[in-house]
Design a protein around this motif. Sequence first.
Motif, PDB file in Angstrom:
ATOM      1  N   GLU A   1      -1.786  13.960   1.069  1.00  0.00           N
ATOM      2  CA  GLU A   1      -2.344  15.309   1.113  1.00  0.00           C
ATOM      3  C   GLU A   1      -1.573  16.206   0.172  1.00  0.00           C
ATOM      4  O   GLU A   1      -0.330  16.114   0.102  1.00  0.00           O
ATOM      5  CB  GLU A   1      -2.260  15.890   2.519  1.00  0.00           C
ATOM      6  N   ALA A   2      -2.298  17.058  -0.568  1.00  0.00           N
ATOM      7  CA  ALA A   2      -1.628  18.035  -1.434  1.00  0.00           C
ATOM      8  C   ALA A   2      -0.928  19.063  -0.553  1.00  0.00           C
ATOM      9  O   ALA A   2      -1.454  19.510   0.453  1.00  0.00           O
ATOM     10  CB  ALA A   2      -2.653  18.713  -2.334  1.00  0.00           C
ATOM     11  N   LEU A   3       0.298  19.401  -0.951  1.00  0.00           N
ATOM     12  CA  LEU A   3       1.053  20.416  -0.221  1.00  0.00           C
ATOM     13  C   LEU A   3       0.877  21.740  -0.951  1.00  0.00           C
ATOM     14  O   LEU A   3       1.169  21.847  -2.134  1.00  0.00           O
ATOM     15  CB  LEU A   3       2.538  20.031  -0.166  1.00  0.00           C
ATOM     16  N   THR A   4       0.393  22.729  -0.245  1.00  0.00           N
ATOM     17  CA  THR A   4       0.129  24.029  -0.892  1.00  0.00           C
ATOM     18  C   THR A   4       1.180  25.034  -0.521  1.00  0.00           C
ATOM     19  O   THR A   4       1.883  24.897   0.433  1.00  0.00           O
ATOM     20  CB  THR A   4      -1.249  24.560  -0.498  1.00  0.00           C
TER      21      THR A   4
ATOM     22  N   ALA B   1       0.829  -1.213   0.000  1.00  0.00           N
ATOM     23  CA  ALA B   1       0.000   0.000   0.000  1.00  0.00           C
ATOM     24  C   ALA B   1       0.860   1.260   0.000  1.00  0.00           C
ATOM     25  O   ALA B   1       1.863   1.344   0.706  1.00  0.00           O
ATOM     26  CB  ALA B   1      -0.924   0.002   1.209  1.00  0.00           C
ATOM     27  N   HIS B   2       0.458   2.221  -0.828  1.00  0.00           N
ATOM     28  CA  HIS B   2       1.083   3.544  -0.915  1.00  0.00           C
ATOM     29  C   HIS B   2       2.539   3.513  -1.366  1.00  0.00           C
ATOM     30  O   HIS B   2       3.286   4.450  -1.120  1.00  0.00           O
ATOM     31  CB  HIS B   2       0.968   4.284   0.420  1.00  0.00           C
ATOM     32  N   GLN B   3       2.949   2.440  -2.033  1.00  0.00           N
ATOM     33  CA  GLN B   3       4.311   2.375  -2.540  1.00  0.00           C
ATOM     34  C   GLN B   3       4.324   2.638  -4.041  1.00  0.00           C
ATOM     35  O   GLN B   3       3.329   2.452  -4.736  1.00  0.00           O
ATOM     36  CB  GLN B   3       4.944   1.019  -2.244  1.00  0.00           C
ATOM     37  N   LEU B   4       5.451   3.074  -4.528  1.00  0.00           N
ATOM     38  CA  LEU B   4       5.635   3.295  -5.947  1.00  0.00           C
ATOM     39  C   LEU B   4       6.012   1.965  -6.584  1.00  0.00           C
ATOM     40  O   LEU B   4       6.957   1.302  -6.129  1.00  0.00           O
ATOM     41  CB  LEU B   4       6.741   4.322  -6.167  1.00  0.00           C
TER      42      LEU B   4
ATOM     43  N   THR C   1       8.907   0.820  -3.960  1.00  0.00           N
ATOM     44  CA  THR C   1       9.652   1.781  -3.164  1.00  0.00           C
ATOM     45  C   THR C   1       8.680   2.594  -2.330  1.00  0.00           C
ATOM     46  O   THR C   1       7.700   3.126  -2.860  1.00  0.00           O
ATOM     47  CB  THR C   1      10.446   2.741  -4.080  1.00  0.00           C
ATOM     48  N   ALA C   2       8.949   2.675  -1.037  1.00  0.00           N
ATOM     49  CA  ALA C   2       8.127   3.519  -0.167  1.00  0.00           C
ATOM     50  C   ALA C   2       8.506   4.978  -0.429  1.00  0.00           C
ATOM     51  O   ALA C   2       9.686   5.314  -0.479  1.00  0.00           O
ATOM     52  CB  ALA C   2       8.371   3.163   1.289  1.00  0.00           C
ATOM     53  N   VAL C   3       7.507   5.804  -0.644  1.00  0.00           N
ATOM     54  CA  VAL C   3       7.760   7.219  -0.922  1.00  0.00           C
ATOM     55  C   VAL C   3       6.990   8.091   0.059  1.00  0.00           C
ATOM     56  O   VAL C   3       5.969   7.687   0.603  1.00  0.00           O
ATOM     57  CB  VAL C   3       7.378   7.596  -2.368  1.00  0.00           C
ATOM     58  N   ARG C   4       7.485   9.292   0.270  1.00  0.00           N
ATOM     59  CA  ARG C   4       6.828  10.245   1.151  1.00  0.00           C
ATOM     60  C   ARG C   4       6.400  11.497   0.407  1.00  0.00           C
ATOM     61  O   ARG C   4       5.615  12.280   0.895  1.00  0.00           O
ATOM     62  CB  ARG C   4       7.776  10.656   2.281  1.00  0.00           C
ATOM     63  N   LEU C   5       6.959  11.716  -0.789  1.00  0.00           N
ATOM     64  CA  LEU C   5       6.669  12.922  -1.543  1.00  0.00           C
ATOM     65  C   LEU C   5       6.588  12.578  -3.020  1.00  0.00           C
ATOM     66  O   LEU C   5       7.486  11.906  -3.547  1.00  0.00           O
ATOM     67  CB  LEU C   5       7.782  13.942  -1.302  1.00  0.00           C
ATOM     68  N   VAL C   6       5.520  12.993  -3.681  1.00  0.00           N
ATOM     69  CA  VAL C   6       5.363  12.741  -5.116  1.00  0.00           C
ATOM     70  C   VAL C   6       4.793  13.977  -5.802  1.00  0.00           C
ATOM     71  O   VAL C   6       4.123  14.797  -5.178  1.00  0.00           O
ATOM     72  CB  VAL C   6       4.431  11.544  -5.413  1.00  0.00           C
TER      73      VAL C   6
ATOM     74  N   ASP D   1      -2.934  16.913 -10.964  1.00  0.00           N
ATOM     75  CA  ASP D   1      -3.175  18.276 -10.481  1.00  0.00           C
ATOM     76  C   ASP D   1      -1.917  19.144 -10.428  1.00  0.00           C
ATOM     77  O   ASP D   1      -1.962  20.291 -10.029  1.00  0.00           O
ATOM     78  CB  ASP D   1      -3.868  18.264  -9.115  1.00  0.00           C
ATOM     79  N   LYS D   2      -0.784  18.581 -10.846  1.00  0.00           N
ATOM     80  CA  LYS D   2       0.492  19.306 -10.894  1.00  0.00           C
ATOM     81  C   LYS D   2       0.901  19.877  -9.542  1.00  0.00           C
ATOM     82  O   LYS D   2       1.515  20.925  -9.450  1.00  0.00           O
ATOM     83  CB  LYS D   2       0.446  20.439 -11.933  1.00  0.00           C
ATOM     84  N   LYS D   3       0.565  19.151  -8.461  1.00  0.00           N
ATOM     85  CA  LYS D   3       0.924  19.570  -7.111  1.00  0.00           C
ATOM     86  C   LYS D   3       1.771  18.504  -6.440  1.00  0.00           C
ATOM     87  O   LYS D   3       1.671  17.324  -6.763  1.00  0.00           O
ATOM     88  CB  LYS D   3      -0.328  19.800  -6.257  1.00  0.00           C
ATOM     89  N   LEU D   4       2.592  18.951  -5.492  1.00  0.00           N
ATOM     90  CA  LEU D   4       3.312  18.001  -4.660  1.00  0.00           C
ATOM     91  C   LEU D   4       2.361  17.441  -3.627  1.00  0.00           C
ATOM     92  O   LEU D   4       1.539  18.164  -3.067  1.00  0.00           O
ATOM     93  CB  LEU D   4       4.477  18.682  -3.949  1.00  0.00           C
ATOM     94  N   HIS D   5       2.472  16.140  -3.385  1.00  0.00           N
ATOM     95  CA  HIS D   5       1.663  15.479  -2.369  1.00  0.00           C
ATOM     96  C   HIS D   5       2.608  14.795  -1.388  1.00  0.00           C
ATOM     97  O   HIS D   5       3.579  14.176  -1.793  1.00  0.00           O
ATOM     98  CB  HIS D   5       0.733  14.431  -2.997  1.00  0.00           C
ATOM     99  N   GLY D   6       2.292  14.914  -0.112  1.00  0.00           N
ATOM    100  CA  GLY D   6       3.074  14.263   0.926  1.00  0.00           C
ATOM    101  C   GLY D   6       2.241  13.168   1.573  1.00  0.00           C
ATOM    102  O   GLY D   6       1.021  13.287   1.680  1.00  0.00           O
ATOM    103  N   ARG D   7       2.907  12.108   2.013  1.00  0.00           N
ATOM    104  CA  ARG D   7       2.196  11.015   2.681  1.00  0.00           C
ATOM    105  C   ARG D   7       2.367  11.164   4.178  1.00  0.00           C
ATOM    106  O   ARG D   7       3.479  11.203   4.701  1.00  0.00           O
ATOM    107  CB  ARG D   7       2.715   9.652   2.243  1.00  0.00           C
ATOM    108  N   PHE D   8       1.252  11.275   4.853  1.00  0.00           N
ATOM    109  CA  PHE D   8       1.220  11.426   6.301  1.00  0.00           C
ATOM    110  C   PHE D   8       0.426  10.273   6.892  1.00  0.00           C
ATOM    111  O   PHE D   8      -0.107   9.442   6.162  1.00  0.00           O
ATOM    112  CB  PHE D   8       0.578  12.773   6.673  1.00  0.00           C
TER     113      PHE D   8
END
Length: 53
Positions: free
Chosen positions: A50-53, A14-17, A28-33, A38-45
Motif C-alpha cells: 500500500e502507498a503510504l501518504t 513472494a514480495h521479496q527484493l 531479502t524480505a522488505v517492509r518498506l520500499v 510513483d515516487k511514493k513510499l510503499h509499506g507491506r501489510f
Amino acid sequence: MVGASPSGAWAGKAHQLARFENNHWTFTAVRLVLCEADKKLHGRFNSGWEALT
C-alpha cells in the motif's frame, strides 16, 4: 521486487527484493520500499503493498 505468485526458481520468494550478485540470486524480505514509478513510499501489510501518504 518479486510479485505475489512467483513460480519455478522464484517460488517461495513472494514480495521479496531480488538481487543478482556474484552469479547468484539473493532475496531479502522488505517492509518498506520507495517506488520509482510513483515516487511514493510503499509499506507491506497483510493485505499486500500500500502507498503510504
